[in-house]
Design a protein around this motif. Sequence first.
Motif, PDB file in Angstrom:
ATOM      1  N   VAL B 242      -4.868 -10.535   6.423  1.00 38.60           N
ATOM      2  CA  VAL B 242      -4.441  -9.462   5.550  1.00 38.60           C
ATOM      3  C   VAL B 242      -2.237  -9.910   5.534  1.00 38.60           C
ATOM      4  CG1 VAL B 242      -3.558  -7.156   5.412  1.00 38.60           C
ATOM      5  CG2 VAL B 242      -5.638  -7.270   6.379  1.00 38.60           C
ATOM      6  N   ILE B 243      -2.377  -9.563   4.491  1.00 43.01           N
ATOM      7  CA  ILE B 243      -1.137  -9.484   4.998  1.00 43.01           C
ATOM      8  C   ILE B 243      -0.199  -8.577   4.183  1.00 43.01           C
ATOM      9  CG2 ILE B 243       1.548 -11.285   3.340  1.00 43.01           C
ATOM     10  CD1 ILE B 243      -0.648 -12.976   2.177  1.00 43.01           C
ATOM     11  N   PHE B 244       0.578  -7.988   4.255  1.00 40.01           N
ATOM     12  CA  PHE B 244       1.273  -6.894   4.298  1.00 40.01           C
ATOM     13  C   PHE B 244       2.428  -5.701   4.233  1.00 40.01           C
ATOM     14  CE2 PHE B 244       2.584  -5.562   8.331  1.00 40.01           C
ATOM     15  CZ  PHE B 244       1.507  -5.983   9.538  1.00 40.01           C
ATOM     16  N   LYS B 245       3.396  -4.889   3.725  1.00 39.98           N
ATOM     17  CA  LYS B 245       4.572  -4.531   3.999  1.00 39.98           C
ATOM     18  C   LYS B 245       4.691  -3.138   4.101  1.00 39.98           C
ATOM     19  CE  LYS B 245       5.719  -6.310  -0.367  1.00 39.98           C
ATOM     20  NZ  LYS B 245       5.533  -6.206  -1.750  1.00 39.98           N
ATOM     21  N   THR B 246       5.765  -3.231   4.745  1.00 40.74           N
ATOM     22  CA  THR B 246       5.734  -2.291   5.800  1.00 40.74           C
ATOM     23  C   THR B 246       6.834  -0.334   5.045  1.00 40.74           C
ATOM     24  OG1 THR B 246       7.739  -2.013   7.356  1.00 40.74           O
ATOM     25  CG2 THR B 246       5.536  -3.325   7.971  1.00 40.74           C
ATOM     26  N   LYS B 247       7.063   0.054   5.447  1.00 44.84           N
ATOM     27  CA  LYS B 247       7.654   1.104   4.700  1.00 44.84           C
ATOM     28  C   LYS B 247       9.170   0.573   5.490  1.00 44.84           C
ATOM     29  CE  LYS B 247       7.662   6.401   5.620  1.00 44.84           C
ATOM     30  NZ  LYS B 247       6.531   7.875   5.833  1.00 44.84           N
ATOM     31  N   ILE B 253       1.734 -10.235   8.597  1.00 46.37           N
ATOM     32  CA  ILE B 253      -0.012 -10.633   8.617  1.00 46.37           C
ATOM     33  C   ILE B 253      -0.780 -10.709   9.693  1.00 46.37           C
ATOM     34  CG2 ILE B 253      -0.694 -12.741   8.628  1.00 46.37           C
ATOM     35  CD1 ILE B 253       1.979 -14.232   8.247  1.00 46.37           C
ATOM     36  N   ILE B 254      -1.946  -9.835   9.489  1.00 49.36           N
ATOM     37  CA  ILE B 254      -2.848  -9.428  10.368  1.00 49.36           C
ATOM     38  C   ILE B 254      -3.764 -11.094   9.773  1.00 49.36           C
ATOM     39  CG2 ILE B 254      -4.550  -8.333  10.967  1.00 49.36           C
ATOM     40  CD1 ILE B 254      -2.328  -5.738  10.455  1.00 49.36           C
ATOM     41  N   SER B 255      -4.449 -11.964  10.829  1.00 45.37           N
ATOM     42  CA  SER B 255      -5.347 -12.482  10.921  1.00 45.37           C
ATOM     43  C   SER B 255      -6.630 -11.698  12.050  1.00 45.37           C
ATOM     44  CB  SER B 255      -5.766 -13.943  11.015  1.00 45.37           C
ATOM     45  OG  SER B 255      -6.305 -14.806  11.316  1.00 45.37           O
ATOM     46  N   GLU B 367     -11.136   0.997   5.080  1.00 49.36           N
ATOM     47  CA  GLU B 367     -11.054   0.735   3.443  1.00 49.36           C
ATOM     48  C   GLU B 367     -10.585   0.309   2.612  1.00 49.36           C
ATOM     49  OE1 GLU B 367     -13.678   4.077   2.310  1.00 49.36           O
ATOM     50  OE2 GLU B 367     -15.018   3.821   4.244  1.00 49.36           O
ATOM     51  N   ASN B 368      -9.575   0.033   2.701  1.00 55.58           N
ATOM     52  CA  ASN B 368      -7.981  -0.475   1.596  1.00 55.58           C
ATOM     53  C   ASN B 368      -7.932  -1.924   1.700  1.00 55.58           C
ATOM     54  OD1 ASN B 368      -5.876   1.387   0.415  1.00 55.58           O
ATOM     55  ND2 ASN B 368      -6.438   2.874   2.684  1.00 55.58           N
ATOM     56  N   VAL B 369      -8.184  -1.904   2.981  1.00 57.14           N
ATOM     57  CA  VAL B 369      -8.573  -3.675   2.875  1.00 57.14           C
ATOM     58  C   VAL B 369     -10.081  -4.124   2.548  1.00 57.14           C
ATOM     59  CG1 VAL B 369      -9.360  -5.440   5.190  1.00 57.14           C
ATOM     60  CG2 VAL B 369      -7.380  -4.227   4.816  1.00 57.14           C
ATOM     61  N   VAL B 370     -10.955  -3.612   2.553  1.00 54.36           N
ATOM     62  CA  VAL B 370     -11.949  -4.340   1.482  1.00 54.36           C
ATOM     63  C   VAL B 370     -11.971  -4.298   0.455  1.00 54.36           C
ATOM     64  CG1 VAL B 370     -14.207  -3.652   1.317  1.00 54.36           C
ATOM     65  CG2 VAL B 370     -13.674  -3.640   3.852  1.00 54.36           C
ATOM     66  N   TYR B 371     -11.027  -2.531  -0.137  1.00 57.78           N
ATOM     67  CA  TYR B 371     -11.063  -2.532  -1.827  1.00 57.78           C
ATOM     68  C   TYR B 371     -10.138  -3.855  -2.193  1.00 57.78           C
ATOM     69  CZ  TYR B 371      -9.208  -0.628  -6.159  1.00 57.78           C
ATOM     70  OH  TYR B 371      -8.655   0.108  -6.924  1.00 57.78           O
TER      71      TYR B 371
END
Lengths: 390, 390, 390, 390
Positions: B242-247, B253-255, B367-371
Amino acid sequence: MSVQHRKIRMGMVGGGEGAFIGVVHRLAANLDGVIELVCGAFSRDAENCKRTGRALCLDDSRCYTSYAEMFEAEKALPSEQRMEFVAVVTPNHLHFDVAKQALESGFHVLSDKPATFSLAEANALEKIVAKTGLLYGLTHTYLGYPLVKHAKQLVQDGALGKVTKVVSHYHQGWLATPPSEDNKQAEWRLDPKTAGISCCMGDIGVHAANLVEYITQDEITELCADLTSTVEGRVLDDDGCVIFKTKQGAKGIISASQICVGDENDLSIKVYGDKASLFWRQEEPNSLWVKYQNAPSQLLRVGVGELSSEAQAAIRTPAGHPEGYIEAFANIYKDFAKQVAIFGSDGLDEAEVPGIEHAVRGMAFIENVVYASQSEQKWHTLVLDANELK
Amino acid sequence: MSVQHRKIRMGMVGGGEGAFIGVVHRLAANLDGVIELVCGAFSRDAENCKRTGRALCLDDSRCYTSYAEMFEAEKALPSEQRMEFVAVVTPNHLHFDVAKQALESGFHVLSDKPATFSLAEANALEKIVAKTGLLYGLTHTYLGYPLVKHAKQLVQDGALGKVTKVVSHYHQGWLATPPSEDNKQAEWRLDPKTAGISCCMGDIGVHAANLVEYITQDEITELCADLTSTVEGRVLDDDGCVIFKTKQGAKGIISASQICVGDENDLSIKVYGDKASLFWRQEEPNSLWVKYQNAPSQLLRVGVGELSSEAQAAIRTPAGHPEGYIEAFANIYKDFAKQVAIFGSDGLDEAEVPGIEHAVRGMAFIENVVYASQSEQKWHTLVLDANELK
Amino acid sequence: MSVQHRKIRMGMVGGGEGAFIGVVHRLAANLDGVIELVCGAFSRDAENCKRTGRALCLDDSRCYTSYAEMFEAEKALPSEQRMEFVAVVTPNHLHFDVAKQALESGFHVLSDKPATFSLAEANALEKIVAKTGLLYGLTHTYLGYPLVKHAKQLVQDGALGKVTKVVSHYHQGWLATPPSEDNKQAEWRLDPKTAGISCCMGDIGVHAANLVEYITQDEITELCADLTSTVEGRVLDDDGCVIFKTKQGAKGIISASQICVGDENDLSIKVYGDKASLFWRQEEPNSLWVKYQNAPSQLLRVGVGELSSEAQAAIRTPAGHPEGYIEAFANIYKDFAKQVAIFGSDGLDEAEVPGIEHAVRGMAFIENVVYASQSEQKWHTLVLDANELK
Amino acid sequence: MSVQHRKIRMGMVGGGEGAFIGVVHRLAANLDGVIELVCGAFSRDAENCKRTGRALCLDDSRCYTSYAEMFEAEKALPSEQRMEFVAVVTPNHLHFDVAKQALESGFHVLSDKPATFSLAEANALEKIVAKTGLLYGLTHTYLGYPLVKHAKQLVQDGALGKVTKVVSHYHQGWLATPPSEDNKQAEWRLDPKTAGISCCMGDIGVHAANLVEYITQDEITELCADLTSTVEGRVLDDDGCVIFKTKQGAKGIISASQICVGDENDLSIKVYGDKASLFWRQEEPNSLWVKYQNAPSQLLRVGVGELSSEAQAAIRTPAGHPEGYIEAFANIYKDFAKQVAIFGSDGLDEAEVPGIEHAVRGMAFIENVVYASQSEQKWHTLVLDANELK
């Protein structure tokens, strides 16, 4: 068939407010839910004792201000209520008398180390244990680590070949400078009246020696020692080095120190054989290195692959979930509780708890090292009988 | 004044023979001697349940074969006997119903993660918690580590400057090959009926996300995800990135993976700021690295020097006496017991237990990651309401 | 003004085919492009010598089958062609005579260690060096590491406070079993006729002693020693332990061994002061730990932050680009070449190369240790004059 | 038969005073004594060029102020004097033209990476190399490490089973804050006119991609990318993450960053297969971890046991004598020199130097990543022809 299990009932001597090791003993006793603290003589100060007891959810009636009183009172209780063993967590100078009275009152004993104030006391204690036929355990905590047990097995199985050299360090830094006045831990450990004839060797050097003998299943027979009182004004040693020879022909070095600034509780051991060597370090207890001549080193980890059955029995969680000092300590408690539970039955006891022989050898190590350190002669034969040390 | 302390009474749902996490919950509950296990619905199999209870020194009368029955029966007991909170340690698909019934029966809940089977259930649970006004805790174990607490404080105190990048890995290897048939842990985790819509992200990825948000005190707001079912025949993911951005404008990155052969329970996190960075790894939890631009790195250690007050409160032994996973877990239990003890009083509660907001955010992450993984679009906004995810 | 630089011309004695250390000397001499190998007496075997020379792009005319011949012939060459210094890389028993003849022929000498075959030879060599006024350098390689130089500076600057304890290990495993017949390195090192009176202490123990004295800028004055010939049939030691006291009142331990199976070239040193301690290990030479009492440890790294000017001058690449053994060796060569270049000028020479005093102290260490090991008395005063050791 | 060896003659373009990588190239070329620097166009500034040349012991006549002039002049020299290959160490925007002119003038080329300014140039260069038939090498330094070579062999031999996941990080911290004005290294790397369309991916991300493809002997075929310009005012990326899929069905992650405060030159790679995994990290290059499912991990070390023949050939010293970055770099030089020496002969060339295909794939990686980062679509197929990237 499935019978209802019961918790083993424990009492404690020492471990009142301000104490360190008593707290650890209680955490260790709690962990596996097989022991119940039912009474204590936590402090000679009645208020401290009661406050400690209440914080531990004990009834005031089971908090005693002297261990003599406790043994008396508990003996008088119905057998299904009274304590079954006592944990001894006082300063060193009381260990012997508490253990003696407990045993003579019919209670098993699990004692903090060093076992006694002097080797002479340890010799005497050995006789009492034999006479009463009760259980005596010594919390040589580091033997509770799974990989220490596995290391022993590796040596025993010949995985290292013939052991040639052993190096063990136990380095702490907390006594590198004069401790603050309110540091009770430092105070009694540096005072010959409460600690005995050695501070550093008695407090931690003895752990290293114990680890050496346990893992190699060998015995230190000769030693050359040099102790130092590094910080001005100190009577007892705060640092020392011991070179030794073993029964089976290995040589070794123990360096123990409390003035190693920046070191925390750095106990480590390297055992070299003619086929392989091993390395273990207490601060990373879930790793055991096994190294070979001209082949890749192996990193054994708790929970990974096959370990010895004793090691396996000392693990609670899957690989990668670090277990530590309290778990190692709890292994000693768990094993001792198992011994108490089956005491007197015909049941086979496979649980291994360091006992009275460790107590005697430990005290012998301390006194022989102090003796050798004061001598101008290099080598000394280690003797187990206090009478043989002038 | 010194009042007699009492132990908080706990019940347990799940954790019968063959279970893994239930055992750990009990060790954690035991450790500090402030909680007493008084009852359990350990298994729907009556014999298993009873055997488990007896091994735990419970009376048969407090071993129930359904949680519904347990809540009913315990409610009927006198208040000074009945359980005060329930530990939920079943497979995921039961979490919601157990928690719901417990709360509605008047019992506080301490649940294993992930909180529920689905985000919709988490949304519903949040309302039930609010309505009942009772305590809900989630055992995000890794937040129980002292140095994780200290890491959070460092970020909060600005020691790192503005956080720019976060990298968290959670790599295990145990599912790299098809598990053996009798591996119950693997079985239910890989089955959508018991685990939910994700295996790897639901079981461990959510821990990494939780750690990221906790330490940075920031929120993941957008993400790009790619999940993989590496081993043939698997329905659910066993690996993902998962690559992400924060508020607050960081990237990360989460592996997460369960097919990383040779990795044990390798959760780690690096947080980079414009002044300094930190690094922590679960398998060596007593070390926290803080690194600087062109200056020596610092190694912070549990028990050495000044740590944050929350971290300090989570430590039981002096420096160099490694505490681990069970101690971290026990910190959650200890803090939750403290909350239970003062529940309803005016007492200030400083104990910090991950609660219902963590539950919702965790399920939303999964659920957002799966989506997002199923989408061809790169970036997605993370939503907390199940209705917004078609 | 910018003058054209020239390369310093070097000859070599020893280092023919099958040799180990000669190769390393040549790599070290090559690295910085400031030295040119112009001639060699690589082997007494004319063919080996010629083949070695050709592989090194030397003309046959500059390959000599005896060092005596080489010194004679080179002296006869025009000054801008002839070698300026000779690198001595033979087995120990030849060091003295090569160095003596070289110096007396007007050539500077850079010698491998130990400096000579015996302390008596070292005493004699010191006089020759003084008489000729030429440069004499000793390749105590480990002093070439940037962080060893920085460690010395830290001690000198008082960063550690008063030094109280020093522990240095030098453990190798390659002689743990009888070496194969064609192992020339093992053969001459284990033979008293080529190695001298010690194998392990002469080959590696002396490095540890040198490191101790260099970093602490202190001197070993008293020692207690125990040497062992572990492998059957060996005349010389392959393992040993030395306890020592220093001039400034520190105590210390040196453990040197060649039978530590699985250890590669494991030289390490810990220096404890009353304020801080340091730790360095040769196999990870770009890291230096500095540890404090109850404060975070610091990890100093080559290329990160401010190091001492001597350390800084010994670094070639930015942080994170590991430099190693050859670079450390090359630092000695580079510094020696600098000394040769300015020899005779008024130029200030800041380059620091271990010299004849290191040679004498090193040989004294070896012989005193052997003497002390054979004694039944614990402590011995270290003497520098061979005549004082009966 | 034994013929006299000769040194291969090298020229250099770039690497004048103030340059970084030029110095490293020269150290690498020096180390093994098989290459001689004979000329250079170190700087367009005539004085800088001459000073640089003199410091390198070059005659003024072989110091040129333009590479065009150098190629012209050297071509005119007798064949036994003129340079044989040119090392290209300028900023990126000049790489192509220098290489092109060199090749067209008949000189082999060893170029720093990235090979060119753009993929289009790399496509063009590939044709020139093919047309001239001369040697073209690219200093992908990290492929010069022995254990990287061995890692490749392990994968090739099936030791890991089927590769499933690859994670490579290349984290530096030196650009985390705006660099000082006189930092020439930072200046040209952050300027699109000299660096090309990427800073971080072009400078270091490309190394990670190269390492991934080399060790796995697989190819990145699809990617999802996210680049960031973290520091305000920057045009080019200083951080980025790439998720990728490979031809043989593995998935992977590359995280490259220059804003990771406290990280030095932290390039690492983990390769997971279904049987085993490996881990290597550039800052400790002499260690390679191989990990197994439920069996002890193995630590492979340079110099210990059997390594692949390619790895073995890349080692200069015995175990425990750390070799590092310069030695790895020198391996590329040594291998390239070997190729030059046998060029045109029938000799089999086993030396492996990254060549023009690495050049094209590297530039393709950079441009495809930049393209994918700007897209809203998740996955992109990596193309090698610049014309296919709009």
